[in-house]
Design an enzyme around this catalytic site. Structure first.
Site, PDB file in Angstrom:
ATOM      1  CE  LYS A  91      -4.066  -2.106   2.158  1.00 25.99           C
ATOM      2  NZ  LYS A  91      -3.557  -3.362   2.742  1.00 25.99           N
TER       3      LYS A  91
HETATM    4  O1  S5P Z   1      -9.654  -2.666   2.035  1.00 20.84           O
HETATM    5  C1  S5P Z   1      -8.883  -3.575   2.289  1.00 20.84           C
HETATM    6  C2  S5P Z   1      -7.704  -3.766   1.551  1.00 20.84           C
HETATM    7  C3  S5P Z   1      -6.877  -4.829   1.850  1.00 20.84           C
HETATM    8  S1  S5P Z   1      -5.546  -5.133   0.799  1.00 20.84           S
HETATM    9  N1  S5P Z   1      -9.152  -4.468   3.273  1.00 20.84           N
HETATM   10  C4  S5P Z   1      -8.321  -5.513   3.605  1.00 20.84           C
HETATM   11  O2  S5P Z   1      -8.663  -6.288   4.501  1.00 20.84           O
HETATM   12  N2  S5P Z   1      -7.142  -5.666   2.909  1.00 20.84           N
HETATM   13  C5  S5P Z   1      -6.157  -6.722   3.278  1.00 20.84           C
HETATM   14  O3  S5P Z   1      -6.765  -8.008   3.111  1.00 20.84           O
HETATM   15  C6  S5P Z   1      -5.684  -6.661   4.740  1.00 20.84           C
HETATM   16  O4  S5P Z   1      -4.503  -5.889   4.847  1.00 20.84           O
HETATM   17  C7  S5P Z   1      -5.447  -8.136   5.070  1.00 20.84           C
HETATM   18  O5  S5P Z   1      -4.128  -8.493   4.695  1.00 20.84           O
HETATM   19  C8  S5P Z   1      -6.420  -8.885   4.187  1.00 20.84           C
HETATM   20  C9  S5P Z   1      -7.696  -9.343   4.860  1.00 20.84           C
HETATM   21  O6  S5P Z   1      -7.456 -10.275   5.863  1.00 20.84           O
HETATM   22  P1  S5P Z   1      -8.634 -11.050   6.629  1.00 20.84           P
HETATM   23  O7  S5P Z   1      -7.910 -11.857   7.670  1.00 20.84           O
HETATM   24  O8  S5P Z   1      -9.560 -10.035   7.220  1.00 20.84           O
HETATM   25  O9  S5P Z   1      -9.322 -11.918   5.600  1.00 20.84           O
END
Ligand code: S5P
Length: 278
Positions: A91
């Protein structure tokens, strides 16, 4: 028979996008594993189990304990063996000159091993130009950027203006930008019940990929502002790949969970693409 996304593959200009479209068709998977696990042994244990189910491995390199060059060597060997792309979710969000250094220098030297990186849009196009300039200078063949015109975190400040700017810049920098991070849960500020994700799909170049985080089958959020939808909801609104983190790596059996998400994601994608053809 035409394979899924054949038309989009033909249109894609960027080598990483082409590889990704091919991998999706070959592995019949639209899973991006977000392996946010800082312990190296656990990280590779999970990856070894699920690597055949995924097309992209997304990481945050700066959370790893004891990072060294061997970590990258091991990662690249697994990439070679199991065929997936490596996505560093950095990011980038600064002036072009700074992001260029962050992309190429320091201990991580991200450009040397990450096929895909993320960049924010609020610094303006100079941020993308910085990454592109690094790519052109290093002459590494295939590198790609995914930009964030949306996020899944509760009460974030992304709005319709940011969304339109993201779509415009993706057109302008389509040699290096291969797509977007999208979120199915945000509605546009208009009377029609259209989500930002639907708009993103409708208005962007067809070859642009939309990767959607915030995916879980059984929970709607966490206690730090993350919001979740199901693979079906995201894909029906235009998401192409689903980014799954804790839904897979925190499951009792990550492989079984990866298989469940893979089937849910793939079935929803095939349904959407088949309905489009009818
Ligand atoms: O808006 C966003 C963008 C990203 S890249 N929301 C997110 O959750 N992410 C990323 O996706 C976040 O940094 C994490 O690595 C992943 C989601 O993880 P989870 O464990 O919630 O599925």
């Amino acid at each position: 028979m035409k394979s899924i996304f054949d038309d989009r593959l033909q249109k894609a200009q960027n080598g990483v996008a082409k590889s990704l479209y091919r991998l999706i068709a070959e592995k019949k998977s639209n899973i991006v594993l977000s392996l946010d696990v800082p312990q190296k042994a656990r990280f590779f244990d999970i990856l070894n189990h699920v690597a055949d189910e995924i097309v992209v491995l997304k990481i945050h390199i700066d959370i790893m304990h004891d990072f060294n060059d061997d970590f990258i060597k091991e990662l690249l060997l697994l990439k070679e063996k199991h065929h997936f792309l490596i996505f560093e979710d950095r990011k980038f969000a600064d002036i072009g000159n700074t992001v260029k250094a962050q992309y190429t220098e320091g201990i991580f030297k991200i450009i040397e091993w990450a096929d895909i990186v993320t960049a924010h849009i609020f610094p303006g196009p100079g941020c993308i130009e910085g990454l592109r300039s690094a790519w052109q200078e290093t002459q590494i063949k295939d590198r790609a950027v995914v930009i964030l015109p949306q996020m899944t975190s509760r009460d974030n400040l992304f709005d319709d203006i940011a969304l339109s700017a993201g779509i415009k810049w993706a057109h302008e920098y389509c040699d290096i930008i291969i797509g977007f991070i999208g979120s199915a849960s945000v509605y546009k500020d208009t009377p029609e019940r259209e989500t930002q994700l639907m708009y993103l799909r409708k208005e962007s170049l067809p070859e642009m990929l939309i990767l959607t985080p915030g995916i879980q089958l059984d929970v709607s959020g966490d206690n730090l502002g993350q919001t979740y939808v199901t693979p079906e909801t995201s894909i029906s609104q235009g998401g192409d790949l689903i980014i799954v983190g804790r839904g897979i790596y925190n499951a009792e059996n990550p492989l079984k969970s990866a298989e469940v998400y893979k089937k849910a994601g793939w079935d929803a994608l095939v349904k959407r693409e088949t309905e489009k053809e009818d």
